[in-house]
Enzyme design. Structure first.
Site: not given
Length: 460
Positions: A17, A138, A189, A207, A306
């Protein structure tokens, strides 16, 4: 002086993706990217596991290869977007040893093996960039590593997983159950076919370790981060929290502590006041709030996942790395000089909110107050659940709360006792071990029917 290259050779590992969007944007924005980097960015190959698989029409078939190791040795910059630990770990090492800079979005790899990769990049005198590894588009890695390099960061709070934020948002906004909300996220998705890493908090934990390492100039091993996911949360709990003026979010929390000096890092469902900046983050968006001594509070908000948003972060790193290939210079090196000790879970300081289902009879408030006081836990606020008829407690019992907790007592009542009632209690900050011991004693106390789900609190 060395002659600048006529172009910068770029190898891409992975065409999923995000990788597919990197290929598209490299072609569509070629002139602008070349101007910013100082030379054209030439894609020399795309490593995939299956070169015959059908792919997006803009991906050049002649660039596909299954020889990833050979590809990384003929590039100036390698972009790793495969994910996971193996084979990316070996491929990144091979790229660095061959003198190529590396751009990666692989938070799992960095959380598990970041120190060795930083050392390898320093030894080879090349760059290691990873903006895309945390919070998608970000620019939080850049902010902590460069923009705040002259400040002292004291705290980082973040919604760093869009899947879980979407699920929780649907549970409170539309009353969906956990399973239904996850299924909807998958249909749109926002969630993988196997959402385990997201909903169990492991993605956020990786993270959190990266953010804490950057913020506090300390290597934070992933295994030191306590993790709790969101599987146990119900729509009813979400609604109850909202009714009490809270928003429930899966937060990564990293804090510098003073006594003892160290850092506290954790991931789990956390309540924030309805007026806190993180409370209004909806859907699959991410947000990170940073507190620092000089700059104060900073908030970073945007799309956390995304293809295109994450590709934006990848290209930012790629342009920076390519610029160093053309004009010299290096990315900031790993800063781990502080060497602060991560506190074990039981010593971490937390504020907690919990409900007590108790018998509605005289003496209960006094008993609860005594147990909390015995463990040295003070109360920020206490609220009694509303009844059709108010509950009667004597003035003497309210005086106990008034004296011990500066007047933070429930509203006085005048009607006859009812069978049961619920006390919602918010504590001041205490350590996890003390909180656990207190809750265990309350659970065994006469008249306490249940200690309902306990949630950590931030922003009060």
């Amino acid at each position: 002086m060395a002659t600048p290259p006529t172009d910068v050779r770029v190898a891409l590992l992975g065409a999923g993706t995000v990788g597919a969007q990197v290929v598209r944007l490299l072609a569509e924005r070629a002139d602008d990217l070349a101007a910013r980097a100082g030379a054209p960015l030439r894609l020399v190959g795309i490593a995939v596991s299956d070169a015959d698989k059908e792919r997006e029409p803009w991906i050049p078939r002649d660039l596909l290869t299954t020889d990833a190791e050979g590809l990384v040795r003929r590039a100036d910059v390698v972009v790793e977007l495969i994910g996971g630990i193996d084979p990316p770990r070996a491929l990144v090492h091979a790229a660095l040893e061959a003198g190529a800079s590396v751009v990666t979005g692989n938070k799992a790899l960095l959380a598990a093996h970041g120190p060795e990769l930083h050392d390898a990049a320093a030894a080879a005198d090349v760059d290691l960039y990873y903006e895309a590894a945390v919070a998608g588009a970000i620019p939080i890695v850049y902010a902590l590593r460069e923009s705040l390099a002259g400040d002292t960061v004291t705290e980082v709070l973040g919604i760093v997983n869009g899947t879980t934020n979407y699920v929780l948002d649907e549970m409170v906004t539309n009353g969906l159950g956990f399973d239904d909300a996850v299924a909807q996220a998958q249909a749109l998705g926002f969630a993988e076919a196997d959402p385990t890493a997201d909903v169990d908090g492991h993605d956020s934990a990786a993270k959190a370790a990266l953010l804490a390492s950057l913020a506090f100039h300390t290597r934070v091993p992933l295994e030191t981060v306590p993790v709790e996911g969101i599987r146990s949360i119900t729509a009813e709990e979400m609604t109850a929290a909202q009714d009490h003026g809270w928003a429930l979010k899966l937060l990564a929390v990293a804090r510098r502590t003073g006594s003892p000096e160290g850092i506290s890092v954790r991931v789990g469902p956390t309540l924030v006041p309805a007026d806190h900046p993180l409370a209004s983050v909806r859907g699959a968006f991410n947000a990170v709030v940073v507190e620092s001594e000089a700059a104060g509070r900073l908030m970073f908000y945007g799309q956390g996942a995304g293809g295109a948003p994450t590709a934006s972060a990848v290209l930012s790193d790629l342009v920076a790395a390519a610029g160093h290939v053309v004009g010299g210079g290096r990315a900031p090196r790993e800063s781990a000089y502080a060497d602060l000790a991560p506190l074990p879970p039981e010593r971490q300081k937390v504020t907690a909110w919990f409900d007590l289902d108790i018998e509605d009879r005289p003496g209960m408030l006094s008993m609860v107050a005594a147990v909390l006081a015995r463990h040295g836990i003070s109360i920020e606020a206490v609220r009694q659940a509303a009844h059709a008829e108010p509950t009667a407690y004597g003035d003497e019992l309210y005086d106990v709360f008034d004296d011990a907790y500066d007047g933070a007592s429930p509203a006085r009542a005048t009607a006859a006792d009812r069978e049961s009632t619920t006390l919602s209690i918010t504590t001041h900050r205490t350590d996890e071990a003390t909180l656990a011991a207190c809750l265990a004693e309350l659970a065994e106390s006469d008249g306490v029917r249940a200690v309902l789900p306990v949630r950590r609190v931030e922003g009060v």
